[in-house]
Design an enzyme around this catalytic site. Structure first.
Site, PDB file in Angstrom:
ATOM      1  N   SER A   1       4.812   2.855   7.719  1.00 46.07           N
ATOM      2  CA  SER A   1       4.448   1.712   6.867  1.00 46.07           C
ATOM      3  C   SER A   1       5.663   1.199   6.104  1.00 46.07           C
ATOM      4  O   SER A   1       6.340   1.963   5.419  1.00 46.07           O
ATOM      5  CB  SER A   1       3.381   2.126   5.853  1.00 46.07           C
ATOM      6  OG  SER A   1       2.227   2.564   6.486  1.00 46.07           O
TER       7      SER A   1
ATOM      8  N   LEU B   1      -4.364 -25.483   0.907  1.00 45.43           N
ATOM      9  CA  LEU B   1      -4.916 -26.774   1.320  1.00 45.43           C
ATOM     10  C   LEU B   1      -6.230 -27.045   0.600  1.00 45.43           C
ATOM     11  O   LEU B   1      -6.544 -28.178   0.264  1.00 45.43           O
ATOM     12  CB  LEU B   1      -5.170 -26.784   2.828  1.00 45.43           C
ATOM     13  CG  LEU B   1      -3.995 -27.069   3.755  1.00 45.43           C
ATOM     14  CD1 LEU B   1      -4.434 -26.905   5.205  1.00 45.43           C
ATOM     15  CD2 LEU B   1      -3.450 -28.470   3.520  1.00 45.43           C
ATOM     16  N   GLY B   2      -7.003 -25.966   0.402  1.00 45.60           N
ATOM     17  CA  GLY B   2      -8.296 -26.114  -0.251  1.00 45.60           C
ATOM     18  C   GLY B   2      -9.402 -26.469   0.720  1.00 45.60           C
ATOM     19  O   GLY B   2     -10.214 -27.367   0.454  1.00 45.60           O
TER      20      GLY B   2
ATOM     21  N   ASP C   1       0.234  -7.665   1.698  1.00 44.71           N
ATOM     22  CA  ASP C   1       0.582  -6.241   1.709  1.00 44.71           C
ATOM     23  C   ASP C   1       2.089  -6.020   1.718  1.00 44.71           C
ATOM     24  O   ASP C   1       2.618  -5.186   2.457  1.00 44.71           O
ATOM     25  CB  ASP C   1      -0.064  -5.516   2.893  1.00 44.71           C
ATOM     26  CG  ASP C   1       0.001  -3.995   2.730  1.00 44.71           C
ATOM     27  OD1 ASP C   1       0.073  -3.523   1.581  1.00 44.71           O
ATOM     28  OD2 ASP C   1       0.007  -3.283   3.751  1.00 44.71           O
TER      29      ASP C   1
ATOM     30  N   ILE D   1     -12.321 -22.886   6.671  1.00 43.25           N
ATOM     31  CA  ILE D   1     -11.971 -23.118   8.073  1.00 43.25           C
ATOM     32  C   ILE D   1     -12.558 -22.055   8.995  1.00 43.25           C
ATOM     33  O   ILE D   1     -12.961 -20.971   8.558  1.00 43.25           O
ATOM     34  CB  ILE D   1     -10.436 -23.143   8.246  1.00 43.25           C
ATOM     35  CG1 ILE D   1      -9.810 -21.838   7.707  1.00 43.25           C
ATOM     36  CG2 ILE D   1      -9.841 -24.359   7.568  1.00 43.25           C
ATOM     37  CD1 ILE D   1      -8.320 -21.742   7.930  1.00 43.25           C
TER      38      ILE D   1
ATOM     39  N   HIS E   1       0.811  -1.221   0.000  1.00 45.41           N
ATOM     40  CA  HIS E   1       0.000   0.000   0.000  1.00 45.41           C
ATOM     41  C   HIS E   1       0.843   1.269   0.000  1.00 45.41           C
ATOM     42  O   HIS E   1       0.334   2.352  -0.277  1.00 45.41           O
ATOM     43  CB  HIS E   1      -0.997  -0.002   1.176  1.00 45.41           C
ATOM     44  CG  HIS E   1      -0.415   0.333   2.515  1.00 45.41           C
ATOM     45  ND1 HIS E   1      -0.049  -0.623   3.425  1.00 45.41           N
ATOM     46  CD2 HIS E   1      -0.159   1.524   3.104  1.00 45.41           C
ATOM     47  CE1 HIS E   1       0.402  -0.038   4.518  1.00 45.41           C
ATOM     48  NE2 HIS E   1       0.354   1.263   4.346  1.00 45.41           N
TER      49      HIS E   1
END
Length: 473
Positions: free
Chosen positions: A250, A305-306, A171, A309, A141
């Protein structure tokens, strides 16, 4: 002695006693209160004119000495200034991102602000030198959509930087300046960082260069829902500290007292845009993997992992009959995913990734994000009270184990755009078999042709395309 003499003696005694008492009162109270400096001038000196010849350092208890770390790190933290073309053509997605970070940083945290004399918008932030030949890590950003990126070193030398690559899901961004023999910060190990441990934040808040603040680690694996990703791939597992961090910090360094990098300062929780008690940093274990990917492949190689959760809570454990309030609950397993092929099921509770305990969704995501498609990980999980272990070969978002290399800057320099392989979900939604998604458009051929962010390119010269490389080759 007659009565008259006794009265006279008593009177004289009282008079003398009163006189001495009055003199004592003046001496110890009145005169001491208004004593001029000149009366004791020999006892006071301006601190910068001390005549002491003692040159020994102040003895600081081990674990509280910030001096060495500050001296080692400060030269390797840079000031980043970004310039943006002033344009009236808005971008709703970027406006959302800018507003999101203004909520945490105000107008100095990377979102464009202010106008330079030539009419361009400008912003500023920080960065950390990782190698002596000029590779620098910062926040995405800080540099997102910048037309020009300038880097100023601690010794005031200034360079225009090249953007090597970005990863919005963490980010993070990688820059390069053309210089050698630069000071740099060594990677530490954020896994070994403990809650309560002292840390230093180094950056350039409010354009105040080379600022060092201290605090402790307040929490780890913190998710604050700041990184919004349309594909739900954002990784938030921040190190939370109470070291003062403000707009301009940042992309700066969070280091331990040995001066080793343990995180990249990214966000603050604030109602006002300035520091209100807590700051958040991307852990260096994740930073290192993302930087390696951007350098080697030009883009991040995300392994998945697919699974869908959620954290295990007391309520969820009671509802599902889970034996302990630990681990991460699998709500669903994606078809064709690595998890499905390994036999994981809805209702399983993942306890460990490669023997590392995971007790929140953010911890699990961070652990998996350290790997690439094709890597094997050991997953320990609980199913109906029984603990099981399985090896899983991780896949990418396309559902295979391929690593896709994108030469740094190749697409941007050729077409003025960033591209990514369209995900299976995007293709399914649009009823397409293949495609490459336009994720960012800047000045160049795409912009001139009217191609916008979000477009899906399915063919070039009547040839189907599925990867960015197929478009530029």
């Amino acid at each position: 002695m007659n009565t008259r003499k006794l009265v006279l003696v008593a009177f004289l005694s009282s008079l003398l006693g009163g006189t001495f008492a009055l003199m004592g009162y003046k001496m110890f109270f009145h005169e001491k209160q208004y004593q001029s400096i000149s009366e004791n001038q020999a006892n006071y000196q301006l601190s910068n004119f001390t005549t002491s010849t003692d040159t020994s350092a102040v003895i600081v208890p081990e674990g509280l000495n910030f001096i060495s770390a500050a001296n080692n790190v400060t030269p390797a933290v840079v000031h980043i200034k970004t310039m943006y073309e002033a344009t009236s053509s808005g971008n709703s997605n970027q406006d959302d991102v800018d507003e999101m970070f203004r909520d945490f940083f105000g107008d100095g945290g990377g979102a464009p602000h202010g106008l330079s004399p030539n009419g361009r918008q400008e912003a500023s932030g920080s960065g950390v030198i990782l190698t002596e030949d000029g590779y620098i890590v910062t926040n995405n950003h800080v540099v997102d959509k910048a037309a020009k990126i300038m880097v100023t070193l601690n010794d005031k030398r200034s360079y225009e930087a090249t953007l090597i690559g970005v990863d919005p899901t963490t980010d993070l961004a990688l820059l390069k300046i053309e210089e050698t023999k630069l000071p740099f910060v060594k990677y530490g190990n954020s896994d070994n960082t403990k809650v309560g441990e002292w840390v230093l934040a180094v950056g350039n808040p409010f354009n105040l260069t080379s600022t060092v603040t201290a605090g402790i680690v307040s929490a780890k694996a913190r998710n604050i829902n700041i990184l919004r990703d349309k594909e739900n791939l954002a990784i938030e597992s921040f190190i939370q500290t109470d070291a003062a961090v403000n707009p301009g910090n940042s992309g700066g360094a969070l280091v331990d007292l040995k001066g080793n990098l343990i995180g990249i300062n990214t966000a603050i929780a604030t109602p006002s845009g300035t520091f209100a008690g807590y700051s958040f940093a991307v852990p260096v274990t994740l930073v290192k993997k993302v930087m390696d990917d951007l350098l080697k492949y030009g883009q991040v190689q995300r392994a998945l992992l697919g699974v869908q959760i959620q954290d295990v809570t007391a309520e969820l454990a009671k509802e599902k009959g889970i034996s302990s309030i630990k681990g991460v609950y699998i709500g669903a397993v994606n078809t064709g995913s690595a998890a499905e092929e390994a036999g994981l099921q809805s209702g399983d509770v993942i306890k460990k990734i490669n023997d590392k305990e995971v007790n929140s969704s953010s911890e699990l995501q961070e652990q998996v994000a350290r790997f690439r498609p094709g890597d094997k990980v050991k997953v320990t999980f609980e199913r109906k009270g029984a603990v099981k272990v399985v090896d899983i070969i991780l896949k990418n978002k396309m559902g295979d184990t391929k690593l896709v290399k994108l030469e740094p800057g190749a697409v941007k320099s050729t077409l003025g755009a960033d591209l990514a392989t369209a995900s299976k979900d995007e293709l399914k939604k649009l009823k397409l078999e293949n495609g490459v998604k336009v994720t960012k458009v800047e000045n160049g051929k795409f912009k001139d042709a009217g191609i916008k962010e979000g477009f899906i390119i399915i063919s070039v010269d009547k040839k189907k395309v599925s990867t960015p490389e197929e478009i530029i080759n």
